[in-house]
Design an enzyme around this catalytic site. Structure first.
Site, PDB file in Angstrom:
ATOM      1  CG  LEU A  51      -1.966   1.047   4.735  1.00 15.53           C
ATOM      2  CD1 LEU A  51      -1.805   0.415   3.362  1.00 15.53           C
ATOM      3  CD2 LEU A  51      -3.430   1.376   4.989  1.00 15.53           C
ATOM      4  CG  ASP A  52      -3.649  -1.914  11.357  1.00 15.77           C
ATOM      5  OD1 ASP A  52      -2.916  -1.029  11.831  1.00 15.77           O
ATOM      6  OD2 ASP A  52      -4.839  -2.070  11.678  1.00 15.77           O
ATOM      7  CD  GLN A  53       2.240  -8.459  10.310  1.00 12.60           C
ATOM      8  OE1 GLN A  53       2.271  -8.122  11.499  1.00 12.60           O
ATOM      9  NE2 GLN A  53       2.792  -9.589   9.882  1.00 12.60           N
ATOM     10  CD  GLU A  54      -2.003 -10.077   8.713  1.00 15.98           C
ATOM     11  OE1 GLU A  54      -2.426 -10.396   7.577  1.00 15.98           O
ATOM     12  OE2 GLU A  54      -0.918 -10.476   9.164  1.00 15.98           O
ATOM     13  CB  THR A  55      -4.735  -3.036   6.468  1.00 17.37           C
ATOM     14  OG1 THR A  55      -5.458  -3.221   7.689  1.00 17.37           O
ATOM     15  CG2 THR A  55      -5.563  -2.169   5.524  1.00 17.37           C
TER      16      THR A  55
END
Length: 313
Positions: A137-141
């Site tokens: 998962l992306d950092q901001e997800t």
């Protein structure tokens, strides 16, 4: 030497005479790579409690067990961090990841990651496991994150991903009004040659398929449910931008028409990351062999924005 709990298989009558290797690969679904590794351990593969070679024939009722050595993430610093645990058993740890936190330490980010918190959590519980997230998962997800506790569990779920058997569903708040309530984006994705950290739709890219369905349409935006057939880096963000519906708050994949709209300043002031949430993850549990679904509710920043969008219609 310490081992994880063994994986057990009782040979049924119809499989009497099968080669042990066949049982391991076709019934317990152990990969060749992992099987080679297990064979090297002292009590890696046993039949009725006795270590055996994998070319023997098994009998009905035989108790086949495989054991893997316990491992530690020696390069990850244990750190007490808040973790929202959705589920934990001997095989898996399922978290609801918050936006803004990195999953695994990287160059320049050695602490304050999910890995640091998980290693500390296991240490406090007296468990010895290596940190193995089974997806990214992306950092901001935000959203559901699955972490395998053994190499076998990691291999099993990874194989399901390769076979497109894992169900990953997301909720996103995106810009614009949809002409169709549902659809599919089947467009290849690759790195932008001018900006290697950015992905673009390009005919020479890798196959990427994204399905979407509008859950709620607002005046200038929509809440969309998204599920994937492939797992390319930034796939949802790239495909939604390609449709003309970039994720709210996504600075990397925005569009000029959104940024120039008078409404965008209010949105950007309320949201400090891309509006993407992995709300459901489903797969066959390697321990129980049953289908399992894990869900994480929409976090407060996105649910608050959703309410504001409803009120400004």
């Amino acid at each position: 030497m310490s081992y994880y709990e063994p994986l057990v298989y009782i040979v049924p009558p119809e499989e009497e005479g099968f080669i042990l290797k066949t049982i391991l690969q076709k019934r317990l679904m152990v990969s060749r790579k992992l099987l080679s590794r297990i064979k090297l351990t002292e009590q890696g593969i046993t039949v009725n409690g006795v270590r055996q070679y994998i070319n023997i024939k098994v009998q009905a009722g035989d108790r086949v067990e495989i054991r893997m050595e316990e491992e530690e993430s020696e390069d990850i610093l244990p750190q007490e961090l808040p973790l929202h645990i959705l589920h934990e058993d001997d095989h898996l740890l399922i978290l609801a990841k918050e936006a803004g936190i990195i999953v695994h330490p990287t160059h320049g980010h050695y602490v304050n990651t999910i890995a640091n918190g998980v290693v500390h959590h296991w240490q406090q519980a007296g468990s010895t496991c290596r940190f193995r997230p089974v997806h990214r998962l992306d950092q901001e997800t935000s959203g559901v994150l699955a972490i395998a506790k053994t190499p076998y569990v990691h291999q099993q779920i990874s194989e399901q991903m390769i076979q497109h058997q894992v169900k990953k569903e997301y909720l996103a708040l995106v810009w614009g009004t949809f002409a169709d309530s549902k659809g599919t984006v089947n467009e290849p994705i690759d790195r932008d040659p001018e900006q290697p950290h950015v992905r673009i739709v390009t005919p020479t890219g890798y196959n990427a398929v994204t399905h979407y369905e509008v859950v709620e349409q607002f005046k200038h935006a929509a809440l969309v449910r998204i599920w994937l057939e492939t797992g390319r880096t930034h796939q949802i963000r790239v495909h939604m931008r390609h449709l003309g519906h970039p994720l709210l708050g996504d600075k990397m994949y925005t569009l000029p028409e959104f940024e120039q709209h008078e409404w965008s300043a209010e949105v950007n002031g309320r949201l400090h990351r891309q509006a993407l949430h992995a709300f459901r993850l489903g797969f066959v549990h390697p321990g129980t062999r049953e289908w399992t679904d894990y869900e994480a509710p929409l976090p407060s920043d996105l649910s608050d924005l959703r309410i504001w969008l409803q009120e400004t219609d």
